[in-house]
Motif scaffolding. Structure first.
Motif, short mmCIF file in Angstrom:
data_model
loop_
_atom_site.label_atom_id
_atom_site.label_comp_id
_atom_site.label_asym_id
_atom_site.label_seq_id
_atom_site.Cartn_x
_atom_site.Cartn_y
_atom_site.Cartn_z
N GLY A 1 18.60 -7.44 87.08
CA GLY A 1 18.23 -8.46 87.77
C GLY A 1 18.94 -9.60 87.20
N PHE A 2 18.66 -10.86 87.71
CA PHE A 2 19.26 -12.24 87.63
C PHE A 2 18.15 -13.22 86.83
CE2 PHE A 2 21.57 -9.91 90.87
CZ PHE A 2 22.68 -10.49 90.82
N ALA A 3 18.79 -13.79 85.91
CA ALA A 3 17.98 -14.83 85.15
C ALA A 3 18.88 -16.16 85.23
CB ALA A 3 17.80 -14.17 83.75
N CYS A 4 18.20 -17.09 85.32
CA CYS A 4 18.95 -18.46 85.44
C CYS A 4 18.30 -19.32 84.53
CB CYS A 4 18.57 -18.99 86.88
SG CYS A 4 19.01 -20.64 87.02
N PHE A 5 19.37 -20.09 83.83
CA PHE A 5 18.98 -21.11 82.72
C PHE A 5 19.12 -22.34 83.22
CE2 PHE A 5 20.43 -17.79 79.39
CZ PHE A 5 19.31 -17.46 79.20
N VAL A 6 18.13 -23.30 83.30
CA VAL A 6 18.05 -24.66 83.79
C VAL A 6 17.69 -25.61 82.63
CG1 VAL A 6 17.48 -23.66 86.11
CG2 VAL A 6 15.79 -24.47 84.61
N GLY A 7 17.68 -26.82 83.08
CA GLY A 7 17.53 -27.88 82.33
C GLY A 7 18.44 -28.99 82.32
N ARG A 8 18.18 -30.06 81.66
CA ARG A 8 18.73 -31.36 81.75
C ARG A 8 20.21 -30.91 81.11
NH1 ARG A 8 17.79 -34.69 77.35
NH2 ARG A 8 15.85 -33.65 76.73
N PRO A 9 21.37 -31.85 81.64
CA PRO A 9 22.61 -31.47 81.17
C PRO A 9 22.77 -31.61 79.53
CG PRO A 9 22.48 -33.04 83.04
CD PRO A 9 21.21 -32.78 82.68
N ASN A 10 23.47 -30.71 79.00
CA ASN A 10 23.43 -30.69 77.60
C ASN A 10 22.46 -30.10 77.07
OD1 ASN A 10 25.59 -30.92 75.44
ND2 ASN A 10 25.07 -32.98 75.15
N ALA A 11 21.66 -29.26 77.56
CA ALA A 11 20.53 -28.75 76.88
C ALA A 11 20.74 -27.60 76.18
CB ALA A 11 19.24 -28.55 78.06
N GLY A 12 22.12 -26.96 76.12
CA GLY A 12 22.49 -25.64 75.40
C GLY A 12 22.57 -24.61 76.30
N LYS A 13 22.43 -24.55 77.62
CA LYS A 13 22.49 -23.46 78.44
C LYS A 13 23.52 -22.48 78.32
CE LYS A 13 21.92 -26.14 82.24
NZ LYS A 13 21.92 -27.68 81.50
#
Length: 324
Positions: A26-38
């Motif tokens: 399945g699909f996993a998504c990384f989110v966060g502020r810009p420049n959070a290391g995603k």
């Protein structure tokens, strides 16, 4: 729940159930502020560069799917742009990409750097995540190599308290360092059981479904971003016009000709990208060519040109032309 490393008896129990557990994908998504290391985290999990990284915020513009192959699961990682307050039409479109992706994935990982206090931007994102009820959410404390254990503990407590305040609970809270490869495999271990039962969705060996021309353009843009002044990173776009094998080469010495345009918004920016006597553009070409050759597995001749696309971030027609 804060996840650190598994105990030996847990590992042996996992091995015993490995043969009977159904395969998941399945699909996993990384989110966060810009420049959070995603992007760095995506590359670390995949084991190869599939997303460009930069110390400049808001450098990811496409959702890059990195594919992690395991015996028990296949994780397709969707690396989205950072959610932010948009100032241009491009910014609005990037935010739309983020929200659309959130609605379609099986697991959401919220990335928070260990060395930065929870700020309004983080709270804004977590508040939006709180409204997505059915999708499991993991809090990932990134860049743990940059802080002492006391600061890390404070960050773990802060992210846990924020979820509680907004009326939900993280499925897991995981501290990781993608740069030092600490707890990266544990993160994959924790994501896998949250995915639906499914056979693999991509063939073994595939690391991304991003088209090669798009990835090549991103590698050129990554090299162009290095060392430029604050106002310039967001003005840079790259389009690969063609990629063709050189026809007059023997089979054992292939050469791929790549012709690409680096677009900026104003004529005054052209000199910054090209540099004195073309030095800077040559450095961009040399650096990106090495990454492109590693990606494609073949020697490359890279032909770069710098062109002006006036105010392209605010122009719908130009945005379409540049692939947004």
């Amino acid at each position: 729940m804060v996840a650190m490393s598994a105990r030996p008896n847990q590992e042996s129990a996992a091995r015993q159930t490995e043969t009977t557990s159904p395969h998941r994908a399945g699909f996993a998504c990384f989110v966060g502020r810009p420049n959070a290391g995603k992007s760095t985290l995506t590359n670390a999990l995949v084991g190869q560069k599939v997303a460009i990284t930069s110390n400049r915020p808001q450098t990811t513009r496409h959702t890059v799917r990195g594919i992690v192959h395991r015996d028990d699961a296949q994780l397709i990682l969707v690396d989205t742009p950072g959610l932010h307050k948009p100032r241009t039409l491009l910014g609005e479109r990037l935010n739309d990409v983020v929200r659309t992706t959130w609605a379609e994935v099986d697991v959401i990982g919220f990335c928070l750097p260990a060395d930065q206090k929870l700020g309004p931007g983080d709270k804004y994102i977590v508040k939006e995540l709180a409204g997505i009820r059915k999708t499991p959410k993991i809090a990932i404390i990134t860049k743990t190599d940059l802080v002492e254990s006391k600061a890390l503990a404070e960050q773990l407590l802060a992210v846990s308290a924020l979820a509680e305040e907004l009326g939900f609970e993280w499925a897991e809270i995981v501290p990781v360092s993608a740069v030092k490869d600490q707890q990266v495999s544990l993160l994959a271990d924790l994501i896998a059981p949250l995915l639906p039962e499914s056979p693999p969705l991509y063939p073994e060996g595939d690391l991304t479904d991003e088209p090669e021309m798009v990835m090549v353009a991103e590698l050129i843009r990554e090299a162009a971003l290095e060392g430029v002044r604050d106002e310039l990173p967001h003005s840079i776009a790259v389009v690969v016009e063609e990629m063709l094998p050189r026809t007059d080469r023997p089979a054992d010495k292939p050469l791929l000709d790549i012709h690409a345009n680096v677009y900026i918004e104003r004529p005054s920016q052209k000199g910054i990208i090209i540099g004195p006597k073309g030095k800077r553009l040559k450095e961009v070409g040399t650096k990106s060519r090495k990454h492109i050759e590693a990606l494609l597995g073949t020697p490359v001749f890279l032909d770069l040109h710098v062109k002006v696309a006036k105010d392209w971030q605010r122009d719908p027609k130009q945005l379409r032309k540049l692939g947004f």
